[in-house]
Design a protein around this motif. Structure first.
Motif, PDB file in Angstrom:
ATOM      1  N   ARG A 283      91.320  62.958  31.467  1.00 16.80           N
ATOM      2  CA  ARG A 283      89.948  62.513  31.196  1.00 16.80           C
ATOM      3  C   ARG A 283      89.235  63.458  30.223  1.00 16.80           C
ATOM      4  O   ARG A 283      88.455  63.019  29.377  1.00 16.80           O
ATOM      5  N   PHE A 284      89.513  64.757  30.338  1.00 26.64           N
ATOM      6  CA  PHE A 284      88.896  65.696  29.404  1.00 26.64           C
ATOM      7  C   PHE A 284      89.446  65.483  27.994  1.00 26.64           C
ATOM      8  O   PHE A 284      88.711  65.579  27.005  1.00 26.64           O
ATOM      9  N   LEU A 288      87.217  64.712  24.617  1.00 27.98           N
ATOM     10  CA  LEU A 288      87.294  65.414  23.338  1.00 27.98           C
ATOM     11  C   LEU A 288      87.504  64.444  22.178  1.00 27.98           C
ATOM     12  O   LEU A 288      86.969  64.647  21.086  1.00 27.98           O
ATOM     13  N   ALA A 289      88.279  63.386  22.427  1.00 25.18           N
ATOM     14  CA  ALA A 289      88.554  62.404  21.378  1.00 25.18           C
ATOM     15  C   ALA A 289      87.305  61.602  21.017  1.00 25.18           C
ATOM     16  O   ALA A 289      87.203  61.059  19.913  1.00 25.18           O
ATOM     17  N   ARG A 290      86.357  61.528  21.946  1.00 22.43           N
ATOM     18  CA  ARG A 290      85.101  60.806  21.696  1.00 22.43           C
ATOM     19  C   ARG A 290      83.950  61.806  21.510  1.00 22.43           C
ATOM     20  O   ARG A 290      82.857  61.609  22.016  1.00 22.43           O
ATOM     21  N   GLN A 316      84.314  74.659  19.006  1.00 24.64           N
ATOM     22  CA  GLN A 316      84.159  73.515  18.106  1.00 24.64           C
ATOM     23  C   GLN A 316      83.108  73.832  17.074  1.00 24.64           C
ATOM     24  O   GLN A 316      82.079  74.440  17.352  1.00 24.64           O
ATOM     25  N   ALA A 317      83.396  73.453  15.827  1.00 21.65           N
ATOM     26  CA  ALA A 317      82.417  73.538  14.753  1.00 21.65           C
ATOM     27  C   ALA A 317      82.685  72.369  13.828  1.00 21.65           C
ATOM     28  O   ALA A 317      83.797  72.214  13.332  1.00 21.65           O
ATOM     29  N   GLY A 318      81.683  71.528  13.612  1.00 27.44           N
ATOM     30  CA  GLY A 318      81.911  70.337  12.811  1.00 27.44           C
ATOM     31  C   GLY A 318      83.014  69.486  13.411  1.00 27.44           C
ATOM     32  O   GLY A 318      83.000  69.155  14.597  1.00 27.44           O
ATOM     33  N   SER A 380      78.764  62.467  30.874  1.00 26.38           N
ATOM     34  CA  SER A 380      80.105  62.169  30.358  1.00 26.38           C
ATOM     35  C   SER A 380      81.075  63.299  30.673  1.00 26.38           C
ATOM     36  O   SER A 380      82.252  63.058  30.979  1.00 26.38           O
ATOM     37  N   LEU A 381      80.594  64.549  30.621  1.00 33.46           N
ATOM     38  CA  LEU A 381      81.450  65.673  30.998  1.00 33.46           C
ATOM     39  C   LEU A 381      81.729  65.680  32.498  1.00 33.46           C
ATOM     40  O   LEU A 381      82.856  65.943  32.931  1.00 33.46           O
TER      41      LEU A 381
END
Length: 407
Positions: A283-284, A288-290, A316-318, A380-381
């Motif tokens: 699920r995580f 990440l994909a969304r 994460q960046a951009g 969502s998380l």
């Protein structure tokens, strides 16, 4: 390279140093030429670093008329980067310039793909292998990052790596453009937002607020054609390695007791997502994909159900995401290992993240964004966490397409 850290003693006669960082095309050389032509009588030595065999920036400085050919010096360091492949060369050159005793200041223009932290570290330790101690000869005064206001968002949202643009240091260089931009922004004392004439005022204000969320402690200066008062970057006394190491916006957000207020006009704000429940790997991975487009920067520690012994670091960046091992949870260590790492009698139970069942295991993610819906992101998380029923199951049986890789 053998190294030990030292602090200089006695009266401070060391030569101050300013380092200019910034991605290719940001305007570092134009800024440097402007400063050289508008300083107040300082005898300056300049080191210009270029990855190519022909040091074009050095030629521009030489032709800029800002350096006296009699009592000043321009040093070219080409075909490598002073943050890695030419780092020992940098040590040697700075030592030689300092020991000549005829300069008041050293200015260093790093290559556009250089990271500022390793350069700053060069001035903070004793190189025992080569017998060079810059801590006794020089004082790192100011770390400057120059940002191209007109191209920042294009580069920040790019999926490209340096090697995609033929800008890699070596064949194994897997750095992305956005990761480099973030490194440069998050570690500086002065951030110069250059080429401001090429951006609409409202967009420029919005960009500056985003950059301030990434780097809240630096002095911000707007410029056109690198025209900045030399006093803003010379002899400022701003640099402190420990302070700079924790100056990034995500670290500030983690450590502050009250969260920073939202910048209402631009909807820029940040928050910390903290949970004492592990993520379900499948699920995580889907989460990440969304990835929420409103989030421009995120970093922290993640607890994953597929590995109850290790913590994982997420950055994460951009469009760039990096997921790597961050070491063992303290509660997963044996008593002997705990004593080795933390000393005898250290009470880990006093940690705010500690509980009797899970120890120090926790997810703490800082999210910085524009117009973020915090409640929706948290929901969502939360949906990616293990349920109460799953907590009682064998976690190793859960589908796990997840592997710690760069994305």
């Amino acid at each position: 390279m053998n190294q030990s850290y030292a602090q200089p003693a006695g009266e401070d006669r060391r030569i101050p140093v300013t380092v200019l960082s910034g991605y290719l095309g940001s305007g570092k050389t134009t800024l440097l030429n402007h400063v050289l032509n508008n300083r107040t009588g300082l005898r300056v030595a300049v080191i210009v670093n270029d990855m190519s065999e022909v040091n074009i920036d050095a030629d521009l400085i030489r032709g800029g008329g800002g350096l006296s050919r009699i009592d000043e010096k321009l040093v070219e360091m080409s075909n490598g980067c002073i943050c890695c492949t030419l780092r020992e060369d940098l040590l040697t050159e700075v030592e030689r310039l300092a020991e000549e005793g005829r300069f008041d200041y050293i200015l260093i223009e790093s290559t556009g793909i250089g990271e500022p932290v390793p350069v700053a570290q060069t001035f903070s330790y004793v190189d025992e292998e080569n017998g060079i101690d810059l801590t006794q000869l020089t004082r790192l005064d100011t770390m400057v990052t120059v940002v191209n206001a007109a191209e920042f968002w294009t580069d920040y949202q790019s999926r490209e790596k340096l090697r995609d643009r033929g800008q890699e240091v070596e064949a194994e260089d897997e750095r992305s453009i956005v990761d480099l931009l973030v490194e440069q922004v998050e570690f500086c004392d002065v951030l110069i937002l250059n080429k401001c004439d090429l951006v609409e005022p409202a967009e420029l204000d919005r960009l500056e607020q985003v950059l301030r969320s990434l780097q809240p402690t630096a002095t911000f200066i707007r410029s056109i054609n690198g025209q900045v008062d030399a006093a803003e970057i010379l002899n400022t006394g701003k640099f402190d390695f420990e302070r700079a190491s924790v100056s990034a916006g995500w670290i500030q957000e983690l450590e502050r007791e009250e969260h920073a207020p939202e910048t209402e006009e631009y909807g820029i704000h940040s928050f910390v997502y903290k949970r004492k429940v592990p993520f379900h790997p499948e699920r995580f991975g889907r989460w990440l994909a969304r990835w929420p487009e409103a989030v421009v920067r995120s970093k922290g520690i993640v607890w994953m159900a597929f590995d109850n012994r290790k913590a994982y670091s997420f950055s994460q960046a951009g469009r760039s995401k990096e997921f790597t091992s961050a070491g063992m949870w303290v509660s997963a260590l044996t008593p002997e290992e705990r004593e080795f790492y933390f000393g005898e009698g250290e009470s880990l139970e006093n940690s705010p993240d500690w509980d009797d069942r899970w120890g120090d295991r926790v997810t703490k993610l800082v999210l910085i964004g524009i117009g973020m819906d915090r409640e929706a992101i948290e929901r969502s998380l939360d949906a990616a966490l293990l349920t109460d029923a799953e907590l009682e199951q064998d976690w190793q049986t859960f589908p796990n397409p997840f592997k710690p890789v760069r994305a």
